[in-house]
Motif scaffolding. Structure first.
Motif, PDB file in Angstrom:
ATOM      1  N   UNK A   1       6.186   3.328   3.052  1.00 31.95           N
ATOM      2  CA  UNK A   1       6.176   3.317   1.590  1.00 31.95           C
ATOM      3  C   UNK A   1       5.439   2.094   1.078  1.00 31.95           C
ATOM      4  N   UNK A   2       5.663   0.968   1.708  1.00 28.34           N
ATOM      5  CA  UNK A   2       5.038  -0.291   1.278  1.00 28.34           C
ATOM      6  C   UNK A   2       3.515  -0.197   1.303  1.00 28.34           C
ATOM      7  N   UNK A   3       2.979   0.504   2.283  1.00 28.85           N
ATOM      8  CA  UNK A   3       1.532   0.588   2.440  1.00 28.85           C
ATOM      9  C   UNK A   3       0.945   1.895   1.905  1.00 28.85           C
ATOM     10  N   UNK A   4       1.697   2.553   1.013  1.00 24.38           N
ATOM     11  CA  UNK A   4       1.147   3.699   0.296  1.00 24.38           C
ATOM     12  C   UNK A   4       0.973   4.956   1.105  1.00 24.38           C
ATOM     13  N   UNK A   5       1.668   5.083   2.234  1.00 25.99           N
ATOM     14  CA  UNK A   5       1.480   6.240   3.098  1.00 25.99           C
ATOM     15  C   UNK A   5       2.356   7.432   2.719  1.00 25.99           C
TER      16      UNK A   5
END
Length: 422
Positions: free
Chosen positions: A381-385
């Motif tokens: 989630x942190x890296x937009x995946x």
């Protein structure tokens, strides 16, 4: 009178005609020309070296091309994305730029900013060598829009072996929070900061929380939380968030002055013992810090060792760029099997083409590649995946900023429930 260059070109074309080869084939053999601007956020020692592995291959295949490395430093791409957004709005479009599969890529697709690469996947046979799940992460409405450089594992706990030995600490292939807490007490008693953190950029703290949640709650629960199908105020979630609050008390005193590379450097020096970070840290330890895998440093995982939190770096071709052909040449360089090995060996990630041997990679990377192929995959989630609205990831990041100040796990949960339900 014809110039020397024109005479040479004419001779080449006539020779090709004699051999039954088209002029288009001759041009293709000479490679793509013109400028190609490669926009990314890869500026650290290992990242730059890995990117150069692609650029060198691109230049070798296309000697007439002019490569512009337009990397922007800072914040896991936060700064670069802001610069890119401004440029795209102004019509100043790079030939290719770095992004993540999932919601981040979908945003560019929805804006019609990137080219459809479906035909390229078919003509190059990439669909036959890229796992369907990964192709799907880059596909919207039946069209594929980017190429991956490799797959990073976000949920690794890197350790300084000498520091752990000094404190009488050892880890297996996975750890629980209770084991980490016991280790932290021993490390503090030995005068060593248990946790190496560099949260000058908030994403590193957000990633620490993400991997704590995934490790303690499991893959399915984390996915449901991100999708708004589970409650962030559930007692087990609140407990995991409070464990994150505790972990922050283990950090090096200068953590707010350091970025992720500073935390990795501190780990390499042994002034702190553990660093929860994606395996781009592996590349930094090997390339920049000149440390040896499983001798100077080791790694473990919070929770299930077969869980792999994915961060896939990919590149797109700008729909309104001036030289789309050069962008396509870059994509082909990324997908070259030899480049896959050269790049990932330096970057710390795992190659994902099924026809690429990992035998030449380090012990960690070989193990990570195996887990990638056989384990449980969780999109970061942190890296937009995660395929969720970008506002959910932003709420998570903002929530961590507030959480660091007030330590209120319940309030964090309420804010995330509002974000995921909205």
């Amino acid at each position: 009178m014809l110039s020397k260059k024109k005479i040479i070109a004419s001779v080449a074309i006539m020779s090709a005609a004699v051999l039954g080869v088209s002029q288009a084939t001759v041009a293709q053999a000479a490679g793509v020309t013109g400028k190609v601007e490669v926009f990314s956020w890869w500026t650290s020692g290992s990242e730059s070296a890995a990117l150069n592995a692609i650029l060198s291959a691109l230049k070798k295949s296309n000697p007439g091309i002019e490569i512009i490395n337009a990397a922007v430093a800072g914040g896991a791409g936060t700064n670069a994305k802001q610069v890119l957004a401004t440029r795209l709005a102004a019509g100043d479009t790079p030939e290719t730029w770095q992004t993540h599969p999932g919601g981040e890529l979908k945003g560019y697709v929805d804006q019609a900013s990137v080219l459809d690469l479906t035909a390229l996947y078919k003509s190059e046979g990439w669909n036959n060598v890229v796992p369907k799940g990964l192709v799907d992460s880059m596909t919207y409405n039946g069209k594929t829009y980017s190429v991956l450089t490799g797959i990073h594992r976000a949920n690794a706990v890197w350790t300084n072996k000498a520091a752990l030995r000094k404190a009488g600490v050892s880890f297996g292939e996975s750890v629980t929070f209770a084991q980490l807490e016991a280790a932290a007490k021993k490390l503090k008693a030995a005068g060593i900061a248990p946790l190496c953190l560099g949260d000058k950029d908030i994403w590193t703290a957000a990633q620490l929380l993400e991997e704590t949640l995934v490790g303690e709650l499991g893959a399915a629960t984390f996915n449901n939380l991100a999708a708004g199908k589970a409650s962030w105020t559930d007692a087990k979630v609140v407990t995991a968030v409070n464990h994150f609050n505790t972990m922050l008390t283990w950090a090096n005193s200068d953590h707010k002055a350091l970025d992720w590379t500073g935390a990795v450097a501190a780990l390499a020096k042994g002034t702190c013992a553990m660093n929860v970070m994606g395996d781009w840290a592996y590349g930094e330890l090997i390339v920049k810090q000149q440390k040896k895998d499983n001798i100077d440093f080791g790694y473990t995982v919070i929770g299930d060792p077969k869980t792999f939190v994915t961060v896939g770096d990919s590149f797109v071709i700008g729909a309104k760029s001036k030289n789309a052909a050069a962008g396509e040449a870059f994509a082909k360089a990324v997908m070259d099997p030899k480049v896959q090995i050269a790049f990932n060996k330096l970057k710390g990630s795992a190659p994902y083409r099924t026809d690429v041997s990992t035998a030449s990679l380090g012990a960690y990377q070989r193990a990570a590649a195996k887990t990638l192929a056989t384990g449980t995959l969780v999109a970061s989630l942190v890296h937009g995946q995660q395929l969720v609205a970008a506002s959910v990831g932003q709420a998570f990041s903002d929530g961590v900023t507030v959480l660091q100040a007030n330590k209120d796990a319940a309030a964090f949960g309420k804010a995330m429930n509002a974000a995921t339900k909205g």
